[in-house]
Design a protein around this motif. Sequence first.
Motif, mmCIF file in Angstrom:
data_model
loop_
_atom_site.group_PDB
_atom_site.id
_atom_site.type_symbol
_atom_site.label_atom_id
_atom_site.label_comp_id
_atom_site.label_asym_id
_atom_site.label_seq_id
_atom_site.Cartn_x
_atom_site.Cartn_y
_atom_site.Cartn_z
ATOM 1 N N LEU A 1 0.847 -1.193 0.000
ATOM 2 C CA LEU A 1 0.000 0.000 0.000
ATOM 3 C C LEU A 1 0.881 1.241 0.000
ATOM 4 O O LEU A 1 1.791 1.366 0.831
ATOM 5 C CB LEU A 1 -0.913 0.002 1.224
ATOM 6 N N PHE A 2 0.594 2.160 -0.913
ATOM 7 C CA PHE A 2 1.382 3.388 -1.071
ATOM 8 C C PHE A 2 0.522 4.600 -0.699
ATOM 9 O O PHE A 2 -0.689 4.619 -0.934
ATOM 10 C CB PHE A 2 1.861 3.542 -2.513
ATOM 11 N N SER A 3 1.184 5.624 -0.157
ATOM 12 C CA SER A 3 0.490 6.868 0.186
ATOM 13 C C SER A 3 1.235 8.049 -0.412
ATOM 14 O O SER A 3 2.415 7.949 -0.770
ATOM 15 C CB SER A 3 0.399 7.038 1.700
ATOM 16 N N ALA A 4 0.538 9.177 -0.506
ATOM 17 C CA ALA A 4 1.156 10.392 -1.051
ATOM 18 C C ALA A 4 0.411 11.612 -0.538
ATOM 19 O O ALA A 4 -0.741 11.537 -0.101
ATOM 20 C CB ALA A 4 1.133 10.371 -2.578
ATOM 21 N N ALA B 1 -4.401 8.223 -9.750
ATOM 22 C CA ALA B 1 -3.853 7.024 -9.119
ATOM 23 C C ALA B 1 -4.717 6.593 -7.933
ATOM 24 O O ALA B 1 -4.864 5.391 -7.664
ATOM 25 C CB ALA B 1 -2.422 7.277 -8.657
ATOM 26 N N LYS B 2 -5.318 7.557 -7.231
ATOM 27 C CA LYS B 2 -6.237 7.231 -6.137
ATOM 28 C C LYS B 2 -7.515 6.607 -6.694
ATOM 29 O O LYS B 2 -8.021 5.603 -6.178
ATOM 30 C CB LYS B 2 -6.548 8.485 -5.319
ATOM 31 N N VAL B 3 -8.035 7.183 -7.769
ATOM 32 C CA VAL B 3 -9.244 6.642 -8.408
ATOM 33 C C VAL B 3 -8.991 5.215 -8.892
ATOM 34 O O VAL B 3 -9.836 4.331 -8.729
ATOM 35 C CB VAL B 3 -9.692 7.546 -9.575
ATOM 36 N N LEU C 1 -4.357 9.017 -0.142
ATOM 37 C CA LEU C 1 -3.971 10.318 -0.685
ATOM 38 C C LEU C 1 -4.431 11.390 0.289
ATOM 39 O O LEU C 1 -5.585 11.432 0.696
ATOM 40 C CB LEU C 1 -4.607 10.547 -2.055
ATOM 41 N N VAL C 2 -3.497 12.252 0.677
ATOM 42 C CA VAL C 2 -3.785 13.377 1.564
ATOM 43 C C VAL C 2 -3.507 14.654 0.778
ATOM 44 O O VAL C 2 -2.474 14.761 0.115
ATOM 45 C CB VAL C 2 -2.901 13.307 2.829
ATOM 46 N N GLY C 3 -4.418 15.599 0.836
ATOM 47 C CA GLY C 3 -4.197 16.826 0.071
ATOM 48 C C GLY C 3 -5.121 17.945 0.495
ATOM 49 O O GLY C 3 -5.908 17.811 1.430
ATOM 50 N N GLY C 4 -5.024 19.049 -0.248
ATOM 51 C CA GLY C 4 -5.838 20.231 0.003
ATOM 52 C C GLY C 4 -5.032 21.499 0.156
ATOM 53 O O GLY C 4 -5.560 22.602 0.037
ATOM 54 N N HIS C 5 -3.723 21.374 0.404
ATOM 55 C CA HIS C 5 -2.914 22.560 0.707
ATOM 56 C C HIS C 5 -2.463 23.321 -0.535
ATOM 57 O O HIS C 5 -1.847 24.375 -0.406
ATOM 58 C CB HIS C 5 -1.707 22.171 1.563
ATOM 59 N N GLN D 1 -6.236 16.632 4.422
ATOM 60 C CA GLN D 1 -7.173 15.614 4.858
ATOM 61 C C GLN D 1 -7.090 14.424 3.910
ATOM 62 O O GLN D 1 -6.603 14.542 2.788
ATOM 63 C CB GLN D 1 -8.602 16.170 4.883
ATOM 64 N N VAL D 2 -7.560 13.280 4.386
ATOM 65 C CA VAL D 2 -7.572 12.075 3.569
ATOM 66 C C VAL D 2 -8.659 12.223 2.508
ATOM 67 O O VAL D 2 -9.803 12.586 2.816
ATOM 68 C CB VAL D 2 -7.823 10.826 4.427
ATOM 69 N N ILE D 3 -8.296 11.969 1.268
ATOM 70 C CA ILE D 3 -9.212 12.119 0.131
ATOM 71 C C ILE D 3 -9.627 10.737 -0.363
ATOM 72 O O ILE D 3 -8.767 9.911 -0.701
ATOM 73 C CB ILE D 3 -8.528 12.912 -1.002
ATOM 74 N N ASP D 4 -10.939 10.484 -0.386
ATOM 75 C CA ASP D 4 -11.407 9.181 -0.868
ATOM 76 C C ASP D 4 -11.589 9.213 -2.385
ATOM 77 O O ASP D 4 -11.376 10.248 -3.031
ATOM 78 C CB ASP D 4 -12.694 8.756 -0.142
ATOM 79 N N GLN D 5 -12.006 8.095 -2.959
ATOM 80 C CA GLN D 5 -12.108 7.999 -4.421
ATOM 81 C C GLN D 5 -13.160 8.955 -4.979
ATOM 82 O O GLN D 5 -12.952 9.557 -6.034
ATOM 83 C CB GLN D 5 -12.422 6.565 -4.830
ATOM 84 N N THR D 6 -14.270 9.104 -4.279
ATOM 85 C CA THR D 6 -15.325 10.015 -4.755
ATOM 86 C C THR D 6 -14.829 11.451 -4.788
ATOM 87 O O THR D 6 -15.050 12.183 -5.768
ATOM 88 C CB THR D 6 -16.562 9.906 -3.841
ATOM 89 N N GLN D 7 -14.147 11.861 -3.725
ATOM 90 C CA GLN D 7 -13.595 13.220 -3.681
ATOM 91 C C GLN D 7 -12.511 13.404 -4.742
ATOM 92 O O GLN D 7 -12.403 14.468 -5.343
ATOM 93 C CB GLN D 7 -13.040 13.506 -2.289
ATOM 94 N N ALA D 8 -11.726 12.366 -4.968
ATOM 95 C CA ALA D 8 -10.675 12.433 -5.989
ATOM 96 C C ALA D 8 -11.282 12.668 -7.368
ATOM 97 O O ALA D 8 -10.765 13.460 -8.167
ATOM 98 C CB ALA D 8 -9.843 11.167 -5.975
ATOM 99 N N LYS D 9 -12.392 12.004 -7.644
ATOM 100 C CA LYS D 9 -13.062 12.196 -8.938
ATOM 101 C C LYS D 9 -13.577 13.627 -9.073
ATOM 102 O O LYS D 9 -13.465 14.239 -10.141
ATOM 103 C CB LYS D 9 -14.221 11.206 -9.069
ATOM 104 N N ARG D 10 -14.142 14.164 -7.979
ATOM 105 C CA ARG D 10 -14.667 15.530 -8.021
ATOM 106 C C ARG D 10 -13.545 16.542 -8.226
ATOM 107 O O ARG D 10 -13.689 17.501 -8.994
ATOM 108 C CB ARG D 10 -15.416 15.847 -6.727
ATOM 109 N N LEU D 11 -12.414 16.334 -7.543
ATOM 110 C CA LEU D 11 -11.274 17.239 -7.696
ATOM 111 C C LEU D 11 -10.686 17.154 -9.094
ATOM 112 O O LEU D 11 -10.259 18.166 -9.659
ATOM 113 C CB LEU D 11 -10.208 16.930 -6.641
ATOM 114 N N LEU D 12 -10.668 15.966 -9.667
ATOM 115 C CA LEU D 12 -10.186 15.812 -11.044
ATOM 116 C C LEU D 12 -11.052 16.614 -12.007
ATOM 117 O O LEU D 12 -10.531 17.312 -12.889
ATOM 118 C CB LEU D 12 -10.210 14.331 -11.446
#
Length: 357
Positions: free
Chosen positions: A251-254, A264-266, A273-277, A311-322
């Motif tokens: 398992l990899f994180s970023a 890659a999260k999707v 995946l942690v992000g937002g900054h 914050q931890v980003i789930d697959q649904t949030q990753a799709k929305r951010l994309l």
Amino acid sequence: MLKYFFTLLLAFSAAWGPVARAESVLFLSPGGTNENFWVSYAQFMRAAADDLGIDLQVLYSDRMPELTLAQARQALQGPHRPDYLIFVNEQYVAPQILRLAQGSGVKLFMVNATLTDNQKSLLGERPDLLGSLVTNDEEGGYLMLKELIRQHPPAAPGQVIELLAFSGLKITPSAHLREQGMYRALAEHPEVRLRQLVYSGWIRQRAYEQARMLFQRYPKVTLVWSANDEMAFGAMQAYSEVGGVPGKDALFSAVNNSPLALQAKVDGRLSVLVGGHFTLGGWALVEVHDHELGVDLSRHGGRDRMIALLQVIDQTQAKRLLAMKTSTDYQVDFRRLSAKGRPASYRYPFSMLTLMH
């Protein structure tokens, strides 16, 4: 006739007052134009600047502090000075920039990494330093490892879960804080053993070269913690080359919201995946613009603020951010975030919720 025209023009100017001039802001980016994070960071700033009517310029220094200082010297002591300079205390360059700014008339604002306690005690109060915005780097490092461990199957009796960690630069505050968060999570999980932490300088190729050796040295590693996305991709490439499948065998994180990391999260290759900054610079422009409008920033949450953006980003949030990254304005009305005319109880709503409303 010509004299009449000029008389009319002067009367018109007097009636309407001087033409409003957009404030000029220079952002000194410590990264390069080939780094997904700093490119997306500047794009979000550009969206904020366009909305707020700010004249924004961005200069990159490709991780070379001497270039950052040369850019700062030109901006602060040259003939064409910006109204505001936004910069990062990357590799602890802030004291030199503050010295260069002395008497320049340029107002300063810091993002991502602010003055250390030691630097503050040495430099004292500076009226030209308006404030700073940083994110929850320590918590980000902590949340990332906690989520990796949560997703991993429990260790068998008498066995341990092996971990590798890839950090940025030793002299980068954000890297140091994220490591502290990782160690805090480790202290809560004695079943996880950190085999090695290496410094990859935020660079994919360096992480790849290090990971090639580390996966041979520690073939039982099943958790890989990385302080940014570039290093995670380097480690994932090396792991694939030794026959492993990221997201399945390990398992990899970023950290970061680059399109590649979100995809890659999707796809499941990145488990955490942690992000937002990447939004910090855009939020800083809201405060800079408010200062230009006469707002006392200290009334709305303090001059120096830490925002829990990571914050931890789930697959649904990753799709929305994309999907959001295809929009040039990020669907955020930056002008509505202003504290101008609001009561002292108003707090800037800088968060991922504002971004993903």
